[in-house]
Scaffold this motif. Structure first.
Motif, PDB file in Angstrom:
ATOM      1  N   GLU A  63       0.823  -1.211   0.000  1.00  0.00           N
ATOM      2  CA  GLU A  63       0.000   0.000   0.000  1.00  0.00           C
ATOM      3  C   GLU A  63       0.860   1.265   0.000  1.00  0.00           C
ATOM      4  OE1 GLU A  63      -4.038   0.892   2.045  1.00  0.00           O
ATOM      5  OE2 GLU A  63      -2.494   1.329   3.528  1.00  0.00           O
ATOM      6  N   GLU A  64       1.896   1.278   0.824  1.00  0.00           N
ATOM      7  CA  GLU A  64       2.758   2.461   0.890  1.00  0.00           C
ATOM      8  C   GLU A  64       3.534   2.645  -0.406  1.00  0.00           C
ATOM      9  OE1 GLU A  64       3.560   5.873   2.954  1.00  0.00           O
ATOM     10  OE2 GLU A  64       2.197   4.241   3.491  1.00  0.00           O
ATOM     11  N   LYS A 110       1.146   4.230  -2.904  1.00  0.00           N
ATOM     12  CA  LYS A 110       0.957   5.663  -2.636  1.00  0.00           C
ATOM     13  C   LYS A 110       2.183   6.469  -3.037  1.00  0.00           C
ATOM     14  CE  LYS A 110      -2.159   5.059   1.343  1.00  0.00           C
ATOM     15  NZ  LYS A 110      -2.268   5.178   2.826  1.00  0.00           N
TER      16      LYS A 110
END
Length: 728
Positions: free
Chosen positions: A175-176, A179
């Motif tokens: 997820e990071e 992003k």
């Protein structure tokens, strides 16, 4: 929504001949998006669509622009495929309902799950794609960089977080990473796409070995404390020339994950091939330069990175709620056998005691809108509101209470979503093929259905076999991942020399997959046969395996033991074109005679070498740099300014008909053609030194402001120089 964006958008709309009630409703959709960056992105897409219609942006450049925004041309004229980017395949029930509703409103009403854990919508009007995007963003769903020469969707094991074999959950890292690279200037216009995957364990269920960057979680103890990190693989890829990723680190600390990845992507952006599309993937750059040189170049980028260390907010990863209610149901007697088989092959215990993950098998990855909405309701009732699209085109429900399995089965079976055999030989992966893709040579989806029926009806024991699989692509580019299948198939064609007619064909590859130790194997091309003989080929292969394989022998091991020639001779009778019948000239699912109809593919944007277009991009990038520096995003501002300098140099080289295959060669050629000849002067005497200060300085405010100012002045100088040359 800020008045600047609304005003600009409706200034654009006021100049359109197609302004309609739909466009008026689009305004309200934009106002419902909180993020002004996202608003601007959608407005830019609408603007570029109109500029293309007005003939102010050429076809190739427009293709690159829309692909980076998830809008992909279909085989059918006038409509688009919209690819929805779902990091590691994560979905909530609300998001699935939103996608289902919009699939009906804007497309064909079908949700197609992909091997990169995305969802695709087909038959969408180009004019309405910005409105569709705006409506998706209201539930935090993006199209950005789902296609094009970008960092594609970050994939991860669908069981991440619940896998009993995992040392820790990789989802927060995926997820990071998603992003961090979304809209990041270093990966907007690379030579080709770049793919990243996280597996949850050494079993490598996310297939990290076929990715440009692959990560496998590991832990070690340092001074009594457990430290998280990753085994790193580099340079894998499929396509017509598949390559296995090379392991380069056995343990990379978690805070180095993003800095190292950014450094590698910066190297790819600068050194990657940009003229020969078929040689533009990172795997070819790795082969050309070697691992040591790639790592040396990556180390050179360290100083320019905005983050030398990047802490992943692991503890802050948002967890969805888990239903607590128990639904005591029994399964009808006539379904007890199916229920037992479903539990055996589609249901897996989680590392969390008392909970199970349930897999949903979807033929061809397709789910109609009405069924998707009903499925979302079932998922929300019985499972955590956090389910995953899988790389084999299905869905995984998580945190199902063991006592609720009968009730869940009943609910899924009523939707025809409880078919046993997920991720088995009876669960065939297939790209859309000639249903919609320009590159496809022959059909993928109908032959997949036919072969699944052969397995289910004639070899039912293989419904339980998770060690063998079949994967089908419509062409050699391997969107269906046929290169790593036990039995891989890609669409092709054959020509009958006697009557000069062409017929659809299947190229068979055998022996791919993942071994017991998590090591990957690439399949080998064995033989090409008429498409309509595919079912018989499957029967011959399975009968042979049952007769001669040793107990427990994986198919890749059996293939290696027998050898390619053995299988060629086994299947050779099926390649005989003297026994063709009229049906062989029809592809699966078609009633008219086959002919090859392929066009230029859109798996990546095409680089457009037009002087005016490049200078237009220079202005845009200088504007982006100014905005980033003003916002305190100094590394981004520096990179935008760098890209403006490279594009301006490339424009002048094109004017001289000088071709350079990557950014470094553009810079070096500009020195040779313009600086060393005295036509253009550069502070310090070398364009290369002037430009590549980017990776020799920390991205401070002072350097960003200086670099931007000098880039702006220099690109203006080059623009004026080119104008004078045109007059002459």
């Amino acid at each position: 929504m800020p008045s600047y964006f609304i005003g600009r958008f409706f200034y654009i709309q006021s100049n359109l001949n197609t302004q309609t009630i739909i466009m008026q409703s689009f305004r309200s959709e934009l106002e419902n998006i909180e993020n002004p960056v996202v608003q601007q992105d959608i407005i830019d897409l609408a603007e570029k669509i109109q500029l293309h219609k007005d003939g102010k942006i050429d076809d190739d450049k427009f293709r690159s622009l829309r692909l980076a925004r998830g809008v992909y041309g279909q085989r059918q004229p006038g409509v688009q495929m919209i690819r929805i980017k779902l990091p590691f395949g994560r979905l909530s029930a609300r998001q699935l309902v939103r996608i289902a509703d919009l699939a009906e409103e804007f497309g064909s009403g079908n949700l197609h799950a992909t091997t990169r854990q995305d969802i695709q919508l087909h038959y969408v009007s180009l004019d309405r794609s910005p409105e569709l995007w705006a409506k998706l963003e209201q539930d935090d769903i993006t199209l950005r960089e789902a296609c094009g020469n970008t960092v594609r969707n970050i994939t991860a094991s669908a069981y991440a977080g619940v896998d009993p074999a995992e040392p820790f959950d990789v989802a927060p890292y995926a997820e990071e990473m998603f992003k961090y690279f979304l809209r990041n200037p270093i990966c907007q216009e690379m030579g080709r796409k770049f793919k990243i995957a996280f597996s949850s364990s050494e079993e490598d269920s996310a297939l990290s070995f076929i990715h440009d960057l692959g990560f496998i979680p590991k832990v070690k103890t340092v001074e009594g404390e457990v430290v998280r990190g990753f085994k790193v693989l580099l340079g894998g890829g499929l396509g017509a020339q598949p390559s296995m990723a090379e392991p380069i680190f056995d343990f990379l600390e978690e805070d180095r994950l993003i800095p190292f990845s950014e450094a590698i992507i910066r190297v790819f952006d600068r050194w990657g091939e940009r003229n020969r599309r078929m040689k533009a993937r990172f795997k070819f750059l790795l082969k050309d330069l070697g691992v040591e040189e790639i790592l040396r170049l990556a180390a050179e980028e360290e100083q320019a990175l905005p983050n030398k260390s990047y802490a992943i907010p692991y503890a802050d990863f948002q967890q969805a709620s888990i239903p607590e209610e128990i639904y005591p149901e029994v399964v009808a007697s006539e379904l007890e056998e199916k229920f037992a088989l479903w539990k055996e092959v589609n249901v897996n215990p989680q590392k969390q005691e008392g909970f199970f993950s349930v897999a949903i098998k979807l033929p061809n990855g397709d789910l109609k809108s009405d069924r998707a909405r009903a499925f979302a309701a079932v998922a929300q009732k019985f499972a955590q509101d956090d389910f995953r699209v899988t790389i084999n085109q299905g869905y995984i429900l998580r945190f199902v209470n063991e006592e609720n399995l009968p009730a869940l089965f009943n609910a899924l079976d009523a939707l025809n979503l409880a078919e046993p055999g997920f991720d088995s030989l009876a669960d065939i992966t297939a790209c859309p093929g000639t249903d919609s893709c320009n590159l496809a040579i022959s059909n993928s989806t109908n032959i997949a259905t036919v072969l699944e029926n052969v397995v289910i009806n004639e070899y039912p024991e293989y419904v339980k076999n998770h060690a063998m699989n079949i994967k089908i692509s419509g062409c050699p580019n391997a969107c269906g991942q046929h290169t790593i299948a036990s039995i891989g198939i890609h669409g092709s064609s054959l020509r009958n020399k006697e009557n000069k007619k062409t017929l659809p064909a299947l190229q068979l590859l055998l022996g791919g997959g993942i071994g017991k130790d998590g090591v990957g194997y690439l399949g080998e091309k064995v033989i090409k046969i008429p498409s309509k003989r595919g079912p018989e080929a499957l029967r011959m292969l399975l009968n042979d395996y049952e007769t001669h394989a040793e107990d427990g022998e994986y198919y890749y091991a059996y293939f290696l033991r027998q050898g390619k020639d053995y299988f060629f001779n086994l299947l050779k009778p099926l390649a005989n074109l003297t026994t063709l019948i009229p049906d062989d000239y029809l592809d699966w699912g078609y009633t008219t005679e086959y002919k090859v109809e392929t066009e230029v593919g859109e798996c990546a944007g095409v680089i457009v070498d037009l002087v005016a277009t490049l200078f237009f991009e220079v202005e845009e990038k200088i504007g982006l740099s100014e905005a980033a520096v003003a916002d305190g995003r100094y590394a981004d501002g520096i990179y935008h300014a760098y890209a403006a300098l490279v594009n301006a140099a490339k424009a002048l080289l094109i004017a001289k008909e000088v071709k350079a295959s990557n950014q470094v060669k553009v810079i070096q050629a500009f020195d040779k053609e313009y600086v060393q000849t005295g036509d253009v002067s550069v502070a310090g005497g070398s364009f290369e030194e002037f430009v590549l200060r980017i990776n020799k300085q920390d991205p401070t405010a002072a350097f960003a402001q200086q670099y931007l100012a000098e880039a702006k002045a220099f690109t203006e100088t080059l623009k004026e120089f080119q104008k004078k040359q045109e007059v002459v």
